[in-house]
Design a protein around this motif. Structure first.
Motif, mmCIF file in Angstrom:
data_model
loop_
_atom_site.group_PDB
_atom_site.id
_atom_site.type_symbol
_atom_site.label_atom_id
_atom_site.label_comp_id
_atom_site.label_asym_id
_atom_site.label_seq_id
_atom_site.Cartn_x
_atom_site.Cartn_y
_atom_site.Cartn_z
ATOM 1 N N UNK A 293 14.591 5.584 -10.655
ATOM 2 C CA UNK A 293 14.093 4.623 -9.670
ATOM 3 C C UNK A 293 12.961 5.237 -8.848
ATOM 4 N N UNK A 294 13.111 6.521 -8.504
ATOM 5 C CA UNK A 294 12.041 7.191 -7.765
ATOM 6 C C UNK A 294 10.738 7.180 -8.549
ATOM 7 N N UNK A 295 10.812 7.372 -9.865
ATOM 8 C CA UNK A 295 9.600 7.352 -10.682
ATOM 9 C C UNK A 295 8.941 5.980 -10.635
ATOM 10 N N UNK A 296 9.744 4.940 -10.602
ATOM 11 C CA UNK A 296 9.190 3.582 -10.507
ATOM 12 C C UNK A 296 8.488 3.379 -9.166
ATOM 13 N N UNK A 297 9.095 3.867 -8.091
ATOM 14 C CA UNK A 297 8.476 3.739 -6.765
ATOM 15 C C UNK A 297 7.173 4.524 -6.686
ATOM 16 N N UNK A 298 7.170 5.716 -7.244
ATOM 17 C CA UNK A 298 5.955 6.527 -7.235
ATOM 18 C C UNK A 298 4.844 5.855 -8.059
#
Length: 327
Positions: free
Chosen positions: A172-177
């Protein structure tokens, strides 16, 4: 905050909001993702906005039930009411459709539901500020409004799809970044949040969220959120070490505390409990230089050490303890 508090009270009294005008509601023009890990069954919501404390209203989740992201002109009632419908066996699309049809302010809403079976559904009202769209995929939905451009949502979807090797929170963090790198919120950055709930229903409310992180006000909220996620992962090892100590499994404790320390070598507490585990394993001479380095930075840890035998957390002799704590 008074406005938000009043809204929550009103929603609590009236159930689902049908009559409150959007001019009285909190903004959360933002980008978010709801997602499920098909291996672990965990479900998550990740969100970022140029608005204070986005984590207070946008992300909702319940273990074994599902997750919700409610944004744009926020109607917080989508969270608890959506979870209730999904808990009663209504799949995400039907639950979201039912609530949208009841909402007179729906043209201003952007909402995404994901249930425990991985069914995802999203809605973007006609009056959400450009660039506004959503994209629903297998076991996820990404949505955004008031973005700099129309590349944000596709970038989030691609990042989630291409990072399936990661644990859900990190994915999910990769999607936000990716959203931020693609342009993000046209207004900039301010707050972010990440929640992860488990695959099974729990009896106690405090067991519900496996991860619950919020950045309420920060120049780089995504960067800070990622840092806190790393800290949370380290403390998962610390917690596992504590459980091993309770079970008198000092080797397991030493392994878990050591892993945490490697993740954050400057953290005195992680060093301390690794040294305690060494001492309890009969490896006092290995623990001694670690204790000495900790005491040199903060003498309160020496006092802390002297209090552990009474609680059964340190099993060395009085003489050995004295050799560690005497000036």
């Amino acid at each position: 905050m008074k406005k938000i508090t009043l809204l929550l009270i009103l929603f609590g009294l009236t159930g689902f909001s049908q009559n409150i005008g959007v001019e009285k509601e909190a903004f959360a023009h933002t980008y978010s993702i709801v997602a499920k890990d098909t291996v672990t069954g965990e479900m998550a919501v990740g969100v970022q906005s140029h608005w204070f404390s986005v984590g207070a209203l946008v992300p909702w989740g319940k273990s074994g039930v599902g997750v919700v992201a409610t944004q744009s002109f926020v109607n917080p009632a989508y969270g608890p009411n959506g979870l209730k419908l999904m808990e009663n066996g209504i799949h995400a699309e039907a639950a979201l459709t039912q609530l949208v049809e009841q909402d007179k302010g729906r043209d201003f809403r952007q909402v995404a539901f994901l249930d425990a079976h991985g069914n995802a559904s999203a809605f973007t009202g006609e009056k959400c500020v450009e660039s506004a769209e959503h994209m629903v995929g297998k076991n996820f939905s990404v949505q955004a409004n008031m973005m700099l451009n129309d590349q944000v949502v596709p970038a989030m979807a691609e990042a989630f799809a291409t990072n399936s090797h990661l644990a859900l929170a990190e994915r999910v963090m990769e999607a936000l970044k990716a959203a931020q790198n693609a342009g993000g919120d046209i207004r900039g950055k301010q707050s972010a949040a990440l929640i992860v709930v488990g695959p099974d229903k729990v009896e106690n409310s405090w067991e519900d969220k496996k991860i619950d992180l919020r950045i309420d006000d920060h120049e780089n909220p995504i960067v800070e959120l990622e840092r806190l996620l790393k800290v949370a992962r380290a403390y998962e090892h610390m917690n596992a070490g504590d459980l091993a100590v309770e079970a008198n499994d000092m080797e397991k404790a030493l392994q878990e505390y050591g892993t945490a320390e490697k993740m954050f070598p400057e953290n005195l507490e992680m060093k301390f409990w690794k040294a305690v585990a060494l001492a309890n394993s009969g490896r006092l001479e290995e623990a001694r230089p670690i204790f000495n380095s900790i005491f040199a930075e903060d003498k309160n840890w020496k006092k802390m050490l002297s209090r552990l035998p009474a609680s059964g957390l340190l099993s060395i002799s009085r003489e050995e303890l004295a050799s560690l704590t005497e000036e």
